[in-house]
Structures are given as structure tokens and as C-alpha cells.
Design a protein around this motif. Structure first.
Motif, PDB file in Angstrom:
ATOM      1  N   ASN A  82       0.810  -1.218   0.000  1.00 54.05           N
ATOM      2  CA  ASN A  82       0.000   0.000   0.000  1.00 54.05           C
ATOM      3  C   ASN A  82       0.849   1.277   0.000  1.00 54.05           C
ATOM      4  N   GLY A  83       1.930   1.247  -0.778  1.00 53.67           N
ATOM      5  CA  GLY A  83       2.743   2.440  -0.959  1.00 53.67           C
ATOM      6  C   GLY A  83       3.577   2.835   0.236  1.00 53.67           C
ATOM      7  N   GLN A  84       3.890   1.890   1.095  1.00 52.09           N
ATOM      8  CA  GLN A  84       4.607   2.195   2.342  1.00 52.09           C
ATOM      9  C   GLN A  84       5.986   2.799   2.086  1.00 52.09           C
ATOM     10  N   PHE A  85       6.654   2.329   1.021  1.00 50.43           N
ATOM     11  CA  PHE A  85       7.980   2.846   0.655  1.00 50.43           C
ATOM     12  C   PHE A  85       7.965   3.221  -0.827  1.00 50.43           C
ATOM     13  N   HIS A  86       7.055   4.134  -1.139  1.00 54.58           N
ATOM     14  CA  HIS A  86       6.758   4.469  -2.528  1.00 54.58           C
ATOM     15  C   HIS A  86       7.963   5.071  -3.239  1.00 54.58           C
ATOM     16  N   ASP A  87       8.776   5.849  -2.507  1.00 51.58           N
ATOM     17  CA  ASP A  87       9.935   6.460  -3.157  1.00 51.58           C
ATOM     18  C   ASP A  87      10.946   5.402  -3.600  1.00 51.58           C
ATOM     19  N   TRP A  88      11.094   4.345  -2.824  1.00 56.11           N
ATOM     20  CA  TRP A  88      11.961   3.247  -3.245  1.00 56.11           C
ATOM     21  C   TRP A  88      11.400   2.555  -4.496  1.00 56.11           C
ATOM     22  N   ALA A  89      10.094   2.368  -4.548  1.00 56.99           N
ATOM     23  CA  ALA A  89       9.477   1.719  -5.706  1.00 56.99           C
ATOM     24  C   ALA A  89       9.673   2.541  -6.973  1.00 56.99           C
ATOM     25  N   ILE A  90       9.544   3.859  -6.849  1.00 52.86           N
ATOM     26  CA  ILE A  90       9.766   4.739  -8.012  1.00 52.86           C
ATOM     27  C   ILE A  90      11.216   4.640  -8.462  1.00 52.86           C
ATOM     28  N   CYS A  91      12.137   4.597  -7.514  1.00 51.06           N
ATOM     29  CA  CYS A  91      13.557   4.438  -7.820  1.00 51.06           C
ATOM     30  C   CYS A  91      13.791   3.162  -8.620  1.00 51.06           C
ATOM     31  N   ALA A  92      13.144   2.080  -8.235  1.00 46.66           N
ATOM     32  CA  ALA A  92      13.286   0.804  -8.945  1.00 46.66           C
ATOM     33  C   ALA A  92      12.703   0.883 -10.349  1.00 46.66           C
ATOM     34  N   ALA A  93      11.568   1.559 -10.505  1.00 45.82           N
ATOM     35  CA  ALA A  93      10.961   1.704 -11.835  1.00 45.82           C
ATOM     36  C   ALA A  93      11.906   2.449 -12.772  1.00 45.82           C
ATOM     37  N   TYR A  94      12.554   3.486 -12.263  1.00 47.62           N
ATOM     38  CA  TYR A  94      13.567   4.169 -13.071  1.00 47.62           C
ATOM     39  C   TYR A  94      14.691   3.202 -13.425  1.00 47.62           C
ATOM     40  N   GLY A  95      15.158   2.433 -12.451  1.00 50.34           N
ATOM     41  CA  GLY A  95      16.244   1.497 -12.697  1.00 50.34           C
ATOM     42  C   GLY A  95      15.888   0.434 -13.709  1.00 50.34           C
ATOM     43  N   ASP A  96      14.618   0.055 -13.781  1.00 52.16           N
ATOM     44  CA  ASP A  96      14.152  -0.949 -14.732  1.00 52.16           C
ATOM     45  C   ASP A  96      13.783  -0.315 -16.076  1.00 52.16           C
ATOM     46  N   ASN A  97      14.139   0.940 -16.250  1.00 47.64           N
ATOM     47  CA  ASN A  97      13.930   1.704 -17.490  1.00 47.64           C
ATOM     48  C   ASN A  97      12.454   1.953 -17.814  1.00 47.64           C
ATOM     49  N   LEU A  98      11.617   1.993 -16.792  1.00 49.55           N
ATOM     50  CA  LEU A  98      10.220   2.395 -16.974  1.00 49.55           C
ATOM     51  C   LEU A  98      10.144   3.909 -16.741  1.00 49.55           C
ATOM     52  N   ILE A  99      10.826   4.643 -17.609  1.00 47.75           N
ATOM     53  CA  ILE A  99      11.047   6.072 -17.380  1.00 47.75           C
ATOM     54  C   ILE A  99       9.736   6.853 -17.366  1.00 47.75           C
ATOM     55  N   ALA A 100       8.890   6.637 -18.384  1.00 43.64           N
ATOM     56  CA  ALA A 100       7.628   7.378 -18.452  1.00 43.64           C
ATOM     57  C   ALA A 100       6.745   7.057 -17.247  1.00 43.64           C
ATOM     58  N   LYS A 101       6.683   5.783 -16.867  1.00 41.93           N
ATOM     59  CA  LYS A 101       5.884   5.370 -15.708  1.00 41.93           C
ATOM     60  C   LYS A 101       6.436   6.000 -14.436  1.00 41.93           C
ATOM     61  N   ALA A 102       7.755   5.967 -14.277  1.00 45.10           N
ATOM     62  CA  ALA A 102       8.375   6.528 -13.079  1.00 45.10           C
ATOM     63  C   ALA A 102       8.206   8.039 -13.029  1.00 45.10           C
ATOM     64  N   ASP A 103       8.315   8.708 -14.176  1.00 44.30           N
ATOM     65  CA  ASP A 103       8.080  10.159 -14.224  1.00 44.30           C
ATOM     66  C   ASP A 103       6.660  10.488 -13.765  1.00 44.30           C
ATOM     67  N   GLN A 104       5.720   9.689 -14.238  1.00 44.31           N
ATOM     68  CA  GLN A 104       4.307   9.877 -13.866  1.00 44.31           C
ATOM     69  C   GLN A 104       4.117   9.696 -12.356  1.00 44.31           C
ATOM     70  N   LEU A 105       4.723   8.646 -11.813  1.00 46.21           N
ATOM     71  CA  LEU A 105       4.603   8.379 -10.382  1.00 46.21           C
ATOM     72  C   LEU A 105       5.301   9.458  -9.555  1.00 46.21           C
ATOM     73  N   SER A 106       6.444   9.936 -10.028  1.00 46.63           N
ATOM     74  CA  SER A 106       7.174  10.986  -9.318  1.00 46.63           C
ATOM     75  C   SER A 106       6.356  12.265  -9.254  1.00 46.63           C
ATOM     76  N   ALA A 107       5.766  12.640 -10.388  1.00 44.54           N
ATOM     77  CA  ALA A 107       4.947  13.850 -10.431  1.00 44.54           C
ATOM     78  C   ALA A 107       3.740  13.715  -9.510  1.00 44.54           C
ATOM     79  N   ALA A 108       3.097  12.544  -9.551  1.00 47.04           N
ATOM     80  CA  ALA A 108       1.920  12.316  -8.703  1.00 47.04           C
ATOM     81  C   ALA A 108       2.281  12.352  -7.220  1.00 47.04           C
TER      82      ALA A 108
END
Length: 318
Positions: free
Chosen positions: A113-139
Motif C-alpha cells: 500500500n505504498g509504504q515505501f513508494h519512493d523506493w518503488a519509483i527508484c526501482a521503476a527508473y532502474g528498470d527503465n520504466l522512465i515514463a511510468k516513473a516520471d508519472q509516479l514521481s509527479a503524482a
């Protein structure tokens, strides 16, 4: 005994960071270089054991998984790679999502339930899900500077996972996990000048400069192929370099070939970012190949199969 079994890349490491920050546990860590995904077979399970398995293809671990379950062990399995037929077993909890814009850390993020959401966004960037991670970062309300920080850390953790064996890496993935686990947030990593981030940052820049100096061996509107030498730096940079190329040319596929000790190539293939499909299917046509829709690889491609590989990729995306 509890076993934490995880891919040695950013997605596997950060998936486990989230889980162990949420639920600290004394466990046996089982991991390796990014391409070492048949990890379940390295463990002998007992009935009272339990397993957490993260970011390795269930399809590539089906029989060892069945063996573990048959011995009475409990398994929590989360992944976004090809799964094959998921066993129906009372001891198995499987969180599998094959969407091209998902990674294992985002699956765990939902689970927690998003307990460590910033870590998850970091992983999405690392997995090259750039557009998805940008969206999550902005949100999440992060500034562009904060998003870039998360992107760089994710990229560096991912970069550390590439190599033929652990001697190619700057950090053993198990040790990198343990070093990062002490940080509640990735932003705490930047604040600590002794963190692995700073060592990886310098090493990555050195490897990348060498890769950028090598021209493409094959180039078309559909596919560009780069051949790197049989060197430690080549094996370290290969996957992240493929991501960098894909982001610069989103309408094209890219393959990074690294000469290996067997006289063939280690292959990293990236599907066009505008058409994130097919990479795993293409690589699975070759022995030792596999992966997911957007990014895949082949552990050993014989030299005589290179033209077949190039033609297969060209035909698929043309």
C-alpha cells in the motif's frame, strides 16, 4: 530457515528492501548477477522453510518451485517476467503482473500500500520504466531534481547487476542490498557521503565513456547493434547502455553485444520504447535467451547465429 531469493538488479534489490523495511527478517540471501535467474535450484528446502522469491521468471524456475512446494515449504513469489503455468498450490502466494509498464518493485509497492513508494519509483527508473516513473514521481509531488536523483540511483543499482559473474561487479548484490537496507528512503542515500551511490556514480561514468566511443556495427531505421569487447567494463555497462540508447531513439530497437569467453556474444536487446513488445519472445527463440516484452537477453549467442538474430529482430519490428 527463511530464504530471500532475488534478482541482483535494481528491481530485485529494491523489491526486497521494501519488504524487509516493512517486515524485518533474519534470512538467507540468495542472489547473483542480473542474468543468473535460475536461483531456486540452488536451495535445498525443508518442510518448515519459507521463501520470498522476487524478480526472477517463474517459467525458468518451475521445477525447483514445484520441488520446494512439494516438500511443504511456503513461497511468496512476485515477478513481472514470463511466468508459464502458475502452479495452484495452497503454499504458494503468487503476485504476477506481465504488463510492460510494471516491474516487481511496483508490484510490491501495491502489496504494501505504498509504504515505501519512493523506493518503488527508484526501482521503476532502474528498470527503465522512465515514463511510468516520471508519472509516479509527479503524482507523489517530487520536483524534477528529486526525480532525477531517483532515476540516477535506480540506474546505478541496475548497472551494478550486470556481469558474467560476481567478480565483474563493484558490489555483490547481497552486500549492496544490505548496505542500502539501512536507508528508509533513497533520499537518505544521497545525504550519506559514504553510501554506495558515490562509488557507483564514478565507476558508471568511466564505463559509459568507453562505450560511447564505439560506433554501431549495424544500423537501420529498425535496429542498431553495438559490439563491445570482452572486458569487465563492457559486461558491466551492457544492459544500462542498452537502456540509454533506447531512451535516445524510442522508435528503434537496440542490441548491445558483448564478446564472451565462449567466443560468442552476451546479448542485451531493447524493444522500441514506442512499441514495448516482443523482446522476450525474440530472445527465447535462441538457446540461453529469455526476458520480458520490453527488454530481454541471450547469455550466449554463437558468432554464426548473429546474422539470424539481426534478421529476426529486423523482421519483427519492421
Amino acid at each position: 530457515m527463511h530464504y530471500d531469493i532475488f534478482n541482483g538488479d535494481a528491481d530485485g534489490i529494491i523489491s526486497l528492501i521494501q519488504l524487509r523495511l516493512s517486515t524485518p527478517l533474519n534470512s538467507q540471501l540468495v542472489t547473483g548477477v542480473k542474468r543468473n535467474i535460475q536461483l531456486l535450484k540452488t536451495v535445498s528446502a525443508e518442510a518448515q522453510d519459507s521463501f520470498t522469491v522476487l524478480d526472477i521468471s517463474m517459467e525458468k524456475n518451475t521445477q525447483p518451485l514445484l520441488d520446494v512446494l512439494d516438500k511443504g515449504a511456503e513461497v511468496f513469489y512476485a515477478d513481472h517476467h514470463r511466468a508459464g503455468d502458475i502452479p495452484e498450490h495452497s503454499n504458494l502466494t503468487a503476485l504476477i503482473d506481465l504488463d510492460a509498464n510494471m516491474c516487481t518493485a511496483l508490484i510490491i509497492d501495491q502489496h504494501l500500500n505504498g509504504q515505501f513508494h519512493d523506493w518503488a519509483i527508484c526501482a521503476a527508473y532502474g528498470d527503465n520504466l522512465i515514463a511510468k516513473a516520471d508519472q509516479l514521481s509527479a503524482a507523489a509531488g517530487y520536483s524534477k531534481e528529486q526525480a532525477e536523483q531517483l532515476k540516477e540511483l535506480g540506474t546505478l543499482i541496475n548497472y551494478n547487476g550486470y556481469g558474467a559473474d560476481l567478480t565483474d561487479l563493484h558490489f555483490d548484490p547481497a552486500e549492496l542490498f544490505q548496505a542500502l537496507l539501512k536507508y528508509q528512503s533513497p533520499f537518505d542515500v544521497f545525504a550519506d557521503k559514504t553510501s554506495p551511490y558515490y562509488a557507483l556514480q564514478a565507476a558508471y561514468q568511466d564505463d559509459l565513456e568507453q562505450a560511447l566511443a564505439i560506433p554501431a556495427m549495424h544500423s537501420s531505421d529498425t535496429l542498431s547493434v553495438f559490439e563491445l569487447p570482452d572486458q569487465k567494463w563492457s559486461r558491466r555497462i551492457s544492459g544500462v547502455y542498452g537502456n540509454l540508447l533506447a531512451n535516445k531513439g524510442p522508435s528503434s530497437a537496440f542490441a548491445v553485444l558483448t564478446k564472451n569467453a565462449q567466443g560468442g556474444y552476451l546479448v542485451s536487446l531493447r524493444a522500441p520504447l514506442e512499441n514495448k513488445q516482443g523482446a522476450g519472445d525474440i530472445c527465447s527463440q535462441f538457446e540461453t535467451g529469455g526476458g520480458r516484452a520490453a527488454a530481454a537477453g541471450i547469455n550466449h549467442l554463437p558468432l554464426e547465429s548473429l546474422s539470424v538474430f539481426i534478421n529476426t529482430v529486423e523482421d519483427y519490428y519492421r
